[in-house]
Structures are given as C-alpha cells and as structure tokens.
Design an enzyme around this catalytic site. Structure first.
Site, PDB file in Angstrom:
ATOM      1  CB  SER A 289     -10.236  17.044 -41.175  1.00 25.03           C
ATOM      2  OG  SER A 289     -10.388  15.778 -40.580  1.00 25.03           O
TER       3      SER A 289
ATOM      4  CG  ASP B 240     -14.403  17.352 -34.445  1.00 28.25           C
ATOM      5  OD1 ASP B 240     -14.866  16.249 -34.760  1.00 28.25           O
ATOM      6  OD2 ASP B 240     -13.552  17.954 -35.130  1.00 28.25           O
TER       7      ASP B 240
ATOM      8  CG  HIS C  43     -14.818  16.669 -38.263  1.00 31.38           C
ATOM      9  ND1 HIS C  43     -13.628  16.936 -37.614  1.00 31.38           N
ATOM     10  CD2 HIS C  43     -14.464  16.178 -39.481  1.00 31.38           C
ATOM     11  CE1 HIS C  43     -12.617  16.615 -38.394  1.00 31.38           C
ATOM     12  NE2 HIS C  43     -13.100  16.160 -39.554  1.00 31.38           N
TER      13      HIS C  43
END
Length: 233
Positions: A122, A180, A212
């Site tokens: 991320s 996601d 995610h």
C-alpha cells in the site's frame, strides 16, 4: 541540517550467510512488527531465506491529513487518498533521506546496493517507488503490493530522465487485487503502465477477488521474484 530520525526495525535474519537484503515497508497505520506477523500468518514461516536478511522498518507517527490531522504511523502525508491528488513532496523527500540510512547501513555491513531490494504494501509500495526511482535506482529491484503512484508523480519524470541519460533502472514487480476498494486496482495498473512507458521494466499481477490485503499467492510470487533477482552467491 536536522538529524535523520532513526527508525525502529524488525529484522528476520537469514538461516545461512547474509549476502543480500530486502527492505519491506508497511502500509499506513501499521508497524514493521505488524507487517512481519501478517506475512507470517499468510505464509508460514514467513518471508525467510537462507541468504537474505528481511528488514521491516516502522514509520514514525505523524499528523496525517486524510485522518484530519490525527497521528498515524505513515511514511509521508497525503493531501487526500486519490490518484489525481498532488504529492506531498516535502514529507516524501524527508522520509527518503531517513530510509536511505537503512540502505546505507546494509552497504556498510557489506551488502552492495545491487544486492538490495526495496518494496512495500500500500503506502509502503509508493514509498519504495520514490526511493528506487528517484534516489536509489541502482538497487536490484523494487516491488509494490496494492500500491500506486499519483497520476502526475515526480517519479515518472525521474525515470524518463534516467532513461534519456542512458542509465539503468531497477525492475518493478507489482501485485494488486481486483476487489481492492481502498486503493483501486486501476490505480496500480496505471502506475505500472506509466512507469513502463517511461522506460522501466515492469511486471504486474492482477489477483482476482483479492481486497486490500496480502495473500499466499501474492507472497509466493513475490518470494520467487526476489530469489530470481537476488540468487545465493
């Protein structure tokens, strides 16, 4: 000049002789220890190697604009979580300097930069891309899991300039879940396309149904790629 902040680190040592290193950056709000435990929960016994040391740093807590200024362990600030937003370059560049000290520590320990990989999940993936594309393009590779660069990122220009000058670049490895909803799959894919267009070699894996998060399939793909880039010596 202000002193560089020393980051807390969680380190997984190799089972044999140390000849290469991986720096794995966590996502926003996490810690190095938290990421290590998550990876171990997904893939027992974790991201372990005979010859590679894996380093999980922890970002210092800072006021984070998307959380209305609340403190969070993030690598840099964002004006907002959006592909179209401008980058908060002041905080990005300051953290590049701080993380550069970890790379330098590995070099001092006898690991050349072409035997070091930088990556992250991320926000950690975005941070790794800035480090590798703009400040440490002589590392062995860079990876981003469920991460992206903003549409007009200065990293794209840095890659183009390096290619025009005839200099080498690290290879990029990306994975992104198609489900996601926090960091859209399209943002990650667009990052790969724009970096490839700028002249960087990229590999992008779409993982159907993944949200995610990290997955066993993703970690197995990553481990195989790391071993390809950093074979035992």
């Amino acid at each position: 000049m202000a002193a560089i902040h020393k980051l807390r680190k969680c380190v997984v040592s190799p089972t044999g002789k140390h000849s290469a290193s991986v720096i794995f950056l966590h996502g926003s709000g996490d810690t190095g220890q938290g990421l290590r435990v998550w990876v171990r929960d997904v893939m027992m016994p974790g991201l372990t190697f005979a010859h590679i040391r894996v380093i999980y740093p922890t970002a210092p807590a800072r006021p984070y604009t998307p959380m209305h200024g609340a403190l969070s362990t993030v690598w840099f600030d964002r004006y907002k979580i959006s592909y179209d937003s401008a980058e908060h370059l002041q905080s990005i560049d300051a953290m590049c300097s701080t993380l550069g000290s970890i790379i330098q520590d590995e070099v001092i320990a006898g690991i050349p930069k072409h035997r070091i990989i930088i990556g992250g999940f991320s926000m950690g993936g975005a941070m790794a891309l800035h480090l590798a594309c703009r400040y440490h393009p002589d590392v062995a590779g860079v990876y981003a899991l469920s991460g992206f660069l903003n549409k007009d990122s200065v990293a794209f220009q840095a890659v183009e300039e390096r290619v025009r000058a005839g200099h080498s670049l690290p290879e990029l490895f990306q994975c992104h879940g198609t489900s996601d909803e926090l960091v859209l799959h399209q943002w990650g894919e667009d990052t790969s396309v724009l970096l490839q267009k700028a002249g960087m070699k990229t590999t992008f894996h779409s993982l159907p149904g993944l949200h995610h998060q990290i997955s066993l399939q993703e970690m197995e793909l990553l481990k195989a790629w790391i071993l390809q880039k950093l074979p035992s010596s």
